[in-house]
Design a protein around this motif. Structure first.
Motif, PDB file in Angstrom:
ATOM      1  N   TRP A 134       0.721  -1.262  -0.213  1.00 31.77           N
ATOM      2  CA  TRP A 134       0.105   0.149  -0.140  1.00 31.77           C
ATOM      3  C   TRP A 134       0.960   1.278  -0.010  1.00 31.77           C
ATOM      4  O   TRP A 134       1.768   1.273   0.944  1.00 31.77           O
ATOM      5  CB  TRP A 134      -0.812   0.025   1.451  1.00 31.77           C
ATOM      6  CG  TRP A 134      -1.804   1.145   1.414  1.00 31.77           C
ATOM      7  CD1 TRP A 134      -2.886   1.632   0.604  1.00 31.77           C
ATOM      8  CD2 TRP A 134      -1.466   2.295   2.361  1.00 31.77           C
ATOM      9  NE1 TRP A 134      -3.310   2.910   1.227  1.00 31.77           N
ATOM     10  CE2 TRP A 134      -2.489   3.278   2.181  1.00 31.77           C
ATOM     11  CE3 TRP A 134      -0.600   2.441   3.415  1.00 31.77           C
ATOM     12  CZ2 TRP A 134      -2.567   4.258   3.063  1.00 31.77           C
ATOM     13  CZ3 TRP A 134      -0.588   3.668   4.110  1.00 31.77           C
ATOM     14  CH2 TRP A 134      -1.707   4.550   4.111  1.00 31.77           C
ATOM     15  N   PRO A 139      -5.887  11.269  -2.715  1.00 31.25           N
ATOM     16  CA  PRO A 139      -6.825  10.590  -2.853  1.00 31.25           C
ATOM     17  C   PRO A 139      -6.920  10.569  -4.309  1.00 31.25           C
ATOM     18  O   PRO A 139      -7.231  11.455  -4.935  1.00 31.25           O
ATOM     19  CB  PRO A 139      -8.028  11.152  -2.129  1.00 31.25           C
ATOM     20  CG  PRO A 139      -7.857  12.567  -1.809  1.00 31.25           C
ATOM     21  CD  PRO A 139      -6.310  12.520  -1.745  1.00 31.25           C
ATOM     22  N   THR A 142     -11.574   7.385  -7.426  1.00 30.45           N
ATOM     23  CA  THR A 142     -12.559   6.384  -6.860  1.00 30.45           C
ATOM     24  C   THR A 142     -11.658   5.617  -5.932  1.00 30.45           C
ATOM     25  O   THR A 142     -10.578   5.050  -6.413  1.00 30.45           O
ATOM     26  CB  THR A 142     -13.111   5.574  -7.785  1.00 30.45           C
ATOM     27  OG1 THR A 142     -13.859   6.323  -8.645  1.00 30.45           O
ATOM     28  CG2 THR A 142     -14.072   4.482  -7.411  1.00 30.45           C
ATOM     29  N   ARG A 143     -11.853   5.296  -4.551  1.00 27.51           N
ATOM     30  CA  ARG A 143     -11.352   4.527  -3.666  1.00 27.51           C
ATOM     31  C   ARG A 143     -12.512   4.018  -2.869  1.00 27.51           C
ATOM     32  O   ARG A 143     -13.275   4.763  -2.326  1.00 27.51           O
ATOM     33  CB  ARG A 143     -10.320   5.057  -3.050  1.00 27.51           C
ATOM     34  CG  ARG A 143      -8.998   5.407  -3.729  1.00 27.51           C
ATOM     35  CD  ARG A 143      -8.201   3.920  -3.832  1.00 27.51           C
ATOM     36  NE  ARG A 143      -6.845   4.228  -4.436  1.00 27.51           N
ATOM     37  CZ  ARG A 143      -6.640   4.310  -5.772  1.00 27.51           C
ATOM     38  NH1 ARG A 143      -7.636   4.274  -6.731  1.00 27.51           N
ATOM     39  NH2 ARG A 143      -5.477   4.510  -6.440  1.00 27.51           N
ATOM     40  N   TYR A 145     -12.309   1.667   0.762  1.00 32.61           N
ATOM     41  CA  TYR A 145     -11.494   1.151   1.895  1.00 32.61           C
ATOM     42  C   TYR A 145     -12.446   0.716   2.986  1.00 32.61           C
ATOM     43  O   TYR A 145     -13.446   1.133   3.348  1.00 32.61           O
ATOM     44  CB  TYR A 145     -10.621   2.251   2.677  1.00 32.61           C
ATOM     45  CG  TYR A 145      -9.509   2.596   1.642  1.00 32.61           C
ATOM     46  CD1 TYR A 145      -8.686   1.941   1.283  1.00 32.61           C
ATOM     47  CD2 TYR A 145      -9.734   4.189   1.408  1.00 32.61           C
ATOM     48  CE1 TYR A 145      -7.391   2.584   0.535  1.00 32.61           C
ATOM     49  CE2 TYR A 145      -8.672   4.690   0.548  1.00 32.61           C
ATOM     50  CZ  TYR A 145      -7.629   3.914   0.069  1.00 32.61           C
ATOM     51  OH  TYR A 145      -6.621   4.374  -0.755  1.00 32.61           O
ATOM     52  N   ASP A 270      -9.577  -1.522  -2.195  1.00 36.55           N
ATOM     53  CA  ASP A 270      -8.293  -0.647  -2.178  1.00 36.55           C
ATOM     54  C   ASP A 270      -7.606  -0.983  -0.774  1.00 36.55           C
ATOM     55  O   ASP A 270      -6.677  -0.442  -0.470  1.00 36.55           O
ATOM     56  CB  ASP A 270      -8.710   0.772  -2.273  1.00 36.55           C
ATOM     57  CG  ASP A 270      -9.240   0.839  -3.633  1.00 36.55           C
ATOM     58  OD1 ASP A 270      -8.506   0.860  -4.699  1.00 36.55           O
ATOM     59  OD2 ASP A 270     -10.356   1.386  -4.003  1.00 36.55           O
TER      60      ASP A 270
END
Length: 335
Positions: A134, A139, A142-143, A145, A270
């Protein structure tokens, strides 16, 4: 003495209440020197604990004006009210605001705050479990978590980043039903079902859950473990006690399976961030356990799961860090 405006932050769990101040104009809004912690059992309400914090001489000497708050609480926020799941506090937003004389308070689930901390974490704030990497950074468009962590209970949340906007999901995912994955876990479920009826994940994956696991394993073996605390189980495991060691192993394996299920449920491709008061203490065990194997063992999605990072948060105050980020979004224009 200054008259600077600050926002009060709180991270309230079933055992501890942590408070701090935020400077919403600062690049790093959480004021580390203002962090204080108290036992929730020492106060009848959140308002009393917050007022005690604000009345501390070291805080009053800062000469700050506080009229806003972001309070992250370990329980479901339902409109004006939140109930701490593992403590008898019932928090009313309106009554707390009135008692403190604040202009406004934002009341959020504690794992929504944990989720909001993710974009503020650096490489030194996390430790990977497994080989999936990672890299922190700005940012992306699109993520998604996931966030999960055992402490007094089991918190679950998520962070969605869409077109640069951060959206924290408030959930009670720790209360979904436990699904055993091995014959031994089936036996454990039978023991816990006899005691609780329905068995949620939180009955196993939290501090008291570790004790439940150890007791169930002892009962299966026809032994009486006595009355233990989570620290007793971990201490016995470190001393070489096989039953306690087995309890830690099962805890880590089930934790991994649950974290993997969370990825599939949320589409959290992610990464998963592991937090909560118990996770850093068990970090060596997690790194040398079946956690990652059970995380990845998801049938036709196993190859996909092998690429997803699982990251233990070692930052000491992620809840307050996320609450500070929420304060900037909610009240930044007021300071």
């Amino acid at each position: 003495m200054s008259s600077a405006k600050r926002t009060l932050l709180a991270d309230i769990g079933g055992t501890n209440a942590r408070f701090a101040l935020a400077d919403l104009q600062a690049a790093t809004p959480l004021l580390e020197e203002s962090v204080r912690g108290f036992a929730v059992a020492d106060f009848p309400s959140l308002a009393d604990a917050a007022q005690h914090y604000l009345d501390e001489p070291s805080i009053k000497d800062l000469g700050v004006s506080v009229k806003h708050g972001v309070f992250a609480v370990a329980g479901r926020v339902d409109g004006d009210e939140a109930r701490i799941t593992n403590h008898p506090w019932v928090i009313s937003l309106s009554r707390t605001r009135s008692a403190l004389g604040f202009d406004d308070i934002r009341l959020v689930n504690d794992f929504a705050a944990q989720a909001m901390a993710i974009p503020l974490l650096g490489q030194a704030d996390v430790v990977s479990i497994g080989s999936a990497g990672w890299v922190p950074g700005p940012p992306a468009t699109t993520r998604t978590y996931a966030v999960i962590g055992p402490g007094t209970g089991l918190g679950v949340g998520a962070l969605l980043i869409r077109d640069g906007k951060r959206i924290a999901l408030e959930t009670e995912g720790g209360h979904v039903s436990f699904a055993p994955g091995t014959p031994q876990e089936i036996e454990i479920l039978q023991q816990l079902s006899a005691q609780y009826g329905r068995v949620s994940i939180e009955r196993l994956i939290c501090g008291p859950g570790l004790v439940n696991l150890h007791r169930a394993l002892c009962q299966i073996a026809g032994e009486d473990p006595g009355n233990l605390q989570p620290a007793d189980v971990t201490a016995r495991a470190l001393a070489g006690d096989p039953r306690a060691g087995n309890a830690i192993d099962v805890f880590c394996a089930v934790f991994g399976a649950v974290a993997g299920d969370l990825v599939l449920t949320l589409g959290a491709w992610d990464g998963v961030f592991l937090t909560g008061g118990l996770t850093p203490k068990l970090l060596p065990s997690l790194q040398h356990s079946g956690f990652r194997q059970r995380f990845e063992h998801k049938g036709r999605f196993s190859a996909t799961m092998a690429r997803i990072p699982t990251l233990t948060i070692v930052h000491p105050r992620p809840g307050l860090l996320g609450a500070a980020a929420m304060a900037v979004e909610s009240f930044g224009c007021n300071d």
